[in-house]
Design an enzyme around this catalytic site. Structure first.
Site, PDB file in Angstrom:
ATOM      1  N   GLU A  43      75.879  59.711  97.125  1.00 24.86           N
ATOM      2  CA  GLU A  43      75.328  60.742  97.573  1.00 24.86           C
ATOM      3  C   GLU A  43      74.283  61.142  96.741  1.00 24.86           C
ATOM      4  O   GLU A  43      73.790  60.955  95.509  1.00 24.86           O
ATOM      5  CB  GLU A  43      76.467  61.782  97.019  1.00 24.86           C
ATOM      6  N   LYS A 114      77.323  66.469 105.467  1.00 29.74           N
ATOM      7  CA  LYS A 114      78.504  66.781 104.886  1.00 29.74           C
ATOM      8  C   LYS A 114      79.311  68.177 105.172  1.00 29.74           C
ATOM      9  O   LYS A 114      78.587  69.080 105.164  1.00 29.74           O
ATOM     10  CB  LYS A 114      78.021  67.018 103.386  1.00 29.74           C
ATOM     11  N   CYS A 155      81.427  62.671  99.444  1.00 30.39           N
ATOM     12  CA  CYS A 155      82.131  63.387  98.095  1.00 30.39           C
ATOM     13  C   CYS A 155      83.268  64.401  98.194  1.00 30.39           C
ATOM     14  O   CYS A 155      84.261  63.887  98.483  1.00 30.39           O
ATOM     15  CB  CYS A 155      80.917  63.963  97.394  1.00 30.39           C
TER      16      CYS A 155
END
Length: 268
Positions: A43, A114, A155
């Site tokens: 990321e 995300k 994440c």
């Protein structure tokens, strides 16, 4: 193909975009030299630090960073998950935390933004408010690639099993999880969550994490992992920047789903 070699690249990204891109290419080159056909970067591999530095490093897509990753995939003939990068879009006040997939010809196959944003304040340990400068994504993304059906998460998404079930419902076989998972929570939760998501959805996972210190109060855990659908950890990174590889056998995935058909036993 039923057997593929996959790689997770663990980096210590800084605020220096050009240096980070050079390092990403060098580490990906190690994976390519070992024969990896799927490479996953972490990321915010293009720039990681305080929010103002991440925002300042934001680029459009296509842009210089994405074009370099496209060329990397094409030159090596691999499927590349370009971790995530800070994306700026016209008319948007906040950036997006965006993960791209490139095919062996360099074409962009997928774009995932995300969904779940990391807001935390643990005095004396870690403080970060991603939603202050990042706009959440809205789309669940699974893509047909040369290495199989690839789902994407980033994440903090790892803490939300409903996203991973949605990826499984879309017939994902492999999940790429670029991350900058913090040291404070990573010690206790990183491996547990990754293995749980692999087991409950019967998928392979390639989790490429950041490692080390990236700015005041920002320290990531590392321990990038490659996990099979039974929850077996096939490879784990040690401290520092490095590349881990493992072989995936997609026939094993089908065997596990046939032997333990839990996905067909759901009652809601």
């Amino acid at each position: 193909m039923s057997k593929i070699l996959v790689a997770a690249v663990q980096m210590t990204s800084t605020e220096d975009v050009d240096a980070n891109l050079d390092r990403a290419e060098a580490l990906a080159g190690q994976a390519i030299s070992r024969g990896a056909s799927l490479v996953v970067l972490p990321e915010l591999f293009t720039a990681l630090g305080e929010p103002e530095h991440i925002t300042a490093a934001a680029q459009p897509i296509p842009g210089p960073a994405s074009m370099r990753m496209s060329c990397l995939a094409a030159n090596a003939g691999i499927t590349l998950v370009a971790g995530s990068l800070a994306e700026c879009r016209d008319g948007r006040d906040r950036i997006s935390n965006t993960s791209l997939v490139f095919g062996p010809d360099g074409s962009q196959l997928a774009c995932y933004r995300k969904m779940h944003l990391f807001d935390i304040d643990l005095p004396g340990r870690v403080s970060f408010c991603e939603s202050a400068f990042v706009e959440p994504g809205e789309d669940v993304v699974v893509t047909e690639t040369p290495v199989g059906r690839l789902g994407q998460a980033t994440c903090y998404d790892l803490r939300f099993p409903e996203l991973f079930r949605a990826l499984a419902d879309r017939e994902a076989q492999i999940l790429a999880v670029p991350a900058a998972f913090t040291q404070a929570t990573g010690r206790d939760h990183w491996e547990v969550l990754l293995r749980a998501r692999a087991i409950e959805n019967q998928v392979f996972i390639v989790a490429a994490n950041q490692y080390g210190h990236h700015g005041p109060g920002i320290t990531t855990y590392g321990r990038s992992m490659i996990i099979d659908p039974w929850g077996t950890v096939l490879a784990t990174a040690a401290d520092g920047e490095q590349v881990i590889t493992a072989e995936f056998n997609l026939d094993r995935l089908q065997d596990i789903r046939a032997t333990l058909p839990a996905l067909t036993h759901r009652r809601l």
